[in-house]
Motif scaffolding. Structure first.
Motif, PDB file in Angstrom:
ATOM      1  N   ARG A  93     -12.615  -8.184 -37.665  1.00  0.00           N
ATOM      2  CA  ARG A  93     -11.520  -7.349 -37.162  1.00  0.00           C
ATOM      3  C   ARG A  93     -11.862  -5.889 -37.394  1.00  0.00           C
ATOM      4  O   ARG A  93     -12.496  -5.531 -38.382  1.00  0.00           O
ATOM      5  N   GLU A  95     -12.167  -1.642 -35.377  1.00  0.00           N
ATOM      6  CA  GLU A  95     -12.447  -0.839 -34.188  1.00  0.00           C
ATOM      7  C   GLU A  95     -13.773  -0.119 -34.390  1.00  0.00           C
ATOM      8  O   GLU A  95     -14.070   0.365 -35.476  1.00  0.00           O
ATOM      9  N   SER A  97     -16.584   2.579 -32.208  1.00  0.00           N
ATOM     10  CA  SER A  97     -16.869   3.376 -31.007  1.00  0.00           C
ATOM     11  C   SER A  97     -18.289   3.923 -31.113  1.00  0.00           C
ATOM     12  O   SER A  97     -18.715   4.375 -32.173  1.00  0.00           O
ATOM     13  N   ASP A 122     -10.819  -9.919 -32.269  1.00  0.00           N
ATOM     14  CA  ASP A 122      -9.996  -8.872 -32.887  1.00  0.00           C
ATOM     15  C   ASP A 122     -10.778  -7.596 -33.170  1.00  0.00           C
ATOM     16  O   ASP A 122     -10.298  -6.704 -33.874  1.00  0.00           O
ATOM     17  N   VAL A 123     -11.986  -7.507 -32.631  1.00  0.00           N
ATOM     18  CA  VAL A 123     -12.772  -6.279 -32.753  1.00  0.00           C
ATOM     19  C   VAL A 123     -12.701  -5.523 -31.421  1.00  0.00           C
ATOM     20  O   VAL A 123     -13.001  -6.074 -30.369  1.00  0.00           O
ATOM     21  N   LEU A 124     -12.283  -4.276 -31.493  1.00  0.00           N
ATOM     22  CA  LEU A 124     -12.170  -3.437 -30.297  1.00  0.00           C
ATOM     23  C   LEU A 124     -13.364  -2.494 -30.242  1.00  0.00           C
ATOM     24  O   LEU A 124     -13.599  -1.706 -31.162  1.00  0.00           O
ATOM     25  N   LEU A 125     -14.121  -2.573 -29.150  1.00  0.00           N
ATOM     26  CA  LEU A 125     -15.297  -1.723 -28.970  1.00  0.00           C
ATOM     27  C   LEU A 125     -15.023  -0.666 -27.905  1.00  0.00           C
ATOM     28  O   LEU A 125     -14.493  -0.970 -26.841  1.00  0.00           O
ATOM     29  N   SER A 126     -15.415   0.569 -28.196  1.00  0.00           N
ATOM     30  CA  SER A 126     -15.403   1.643 -27.200  1.00  0.00           C
ATOM     31  C   SER A 126     -16.832   2.156 -27.087  1.00  0.00           C
ATOM     32  O   SER A 126     -17.420   2.586 -28.076  1.00  0.00           O
ATOM     33  N   ASP A 145     -17.883   6.647 -33.699  1.00  0.00           N
ATOM     34  CA  ASP A 145     -18.288   6.455 -35.088  1.00  0.00           C
ATOM     35  C   ASP A 145     -19.734   6.877 -35.301  1.00  0.00           C
ATOM     36  O   ASP A 145     -20.077   7.440 -36.334  1.00  0.00           O
TER      37      ASP A 145
END
Length: 321
Positions: A93, A95, A97, A122-126, A145
């Motif tokens: 889990r 985020e 980027s 549940d991991v959000l990648l940008s 990041d």
């Protein structure tokens, strides 16, 4: 008046669900007197009679049943906190980027990171694609990041270190006579129609210098901005191209093969991170995955993993000069 604490709420909920102090104590793995003491402290803190005690049994009052509606929500919230902590700890889990130059962000990063995150809903990648000169700006504004660029920075707000080396390779149409060679010399393509990356591309001066060192002139027949566009022109039979090795990563160019150059041309990629903000474990894992994929690609291209170029579709038909 002291406020209720978590242990008191836990004991209260256990008794409400188990129906007795004895069963609640068993479920909490504590003694019965310890649960009784917590219940009494909870009643005092709430300033409410929560149980009637008859013949060694506790019976919830109507006020206790009303309060249990709220305390059960608190317990559920604590469970969610525990599960969230576990998911974050196990990198399931969070985020993340990333900002990178096109050759890196268009194919290699999406594929490798996609493989890593496919079972982590549940991991959000940008993922942002920027020119190398713009990666620094994205990092300064904290849009990502970490960033990967072909241009180092001396900005004190950013930490900059070498990330990996990528080589320039030759792209040829599969039927081209030079495609039978395991490696291509600049002299052998000096007379070919050269599809070059544009003069604004950071590789252009490096390739030009390599031609000059070989005593040759670089005379592009066409200039394009993207390596994929150069490969598409090669596929059409327009000529040959010198492109970053990254473009060969799972390339969708069935009519094009890639060969290393006998005169190595390499570029250093740079890792940009915030000087003031520590990276998460998830970011570090993704970073290592990307770096490993680049190193593996380079090793395959140059045969340092002991692979047979003829067995790889990117090198199919290759023979030694």
């Amino acid at each position: 008046m002291a406020k209720p604490n978590i242990r008191q709420v836990e004991a209260f909920n256990a008794v409400m669900k188990a129906g007795s102090v004895t069963k609640a104590a068993e479920g909490l793995f504590v003694s019965q007197p310890a649960v009784s003491k917590l219940l009494h402290a909870f009643e005092v803190a709430c300033d409410l009679p929560l149980f009637t005690r008859t013949k060694g049994r506790v019976v919830p009052t109507p006020e206790a049943r009303q309060l249990f509606v709220e305390t059960s929500k608190l317990e559920q919230g604590l469970t969610r906190v525990h599960e969230a902590a576990r998911a974050i700890r196990e990198l399931q889990r969070g985020e993340i980027s990333i900002v990178a130059f096109p050759a890196m962000s268009m194919r290699l990063i999406p594929r490798k990171v996609g493989e890593l995150l496919c079972d982590r809903p549940d991991v959000l990648l940008s993922l942002f694609t920027r020119t190398s000169r713009s990666v620094e700006n994205s990092m300064i504004t904290r849009a990502a990041d970490f960033g990967i660029s072909l241009v180092p920075t001396s900005n004190p707000a950013l930490h900059c270190e070498p990330f990996s080396n990528i080589s320039m390779i030759c792209a040829l149409r599969r039927e081209h006579p030079l495609a039978r060679k395991a490696a291509i010399s600049l002299e052998s393509i000096a007379g070919e129609r050269l599809v070059a990356l544009g003069r604004d591309d950071l590789s252009y001066p490096l390739i030009d210098e390599a031609f000059q060192r070989a005593g040759l002139a670089m005379r592009p027949a066409a200039e394009v901005q993207m390596a994929d566009a150069a490969c598409s022109m090669v596929a059409s039979g327009c000529g040959v191209a010198i492109v970053p090795s990254l473009v060969s990563f799972e390339a969708d160019f069935p009519d094009v093969v890639f060969r290393p150059l006998t005169e190595p041309i390499a570029m250093t990629t740079w890792l940009l991170t915030s000087t003031y903000q520590e990276l998460s474990q998830l970011a570090l894992e993704l970073m290592d995955e990307i770096r490993g994929a680049v190193e593996e690609l380079e090793a395959e291209l140059h045969g340092t993993l002991g692979c047979d170029p003829a067995a790889d579709s990117r090198f199919a038909g290759a023979a030694h000069p």
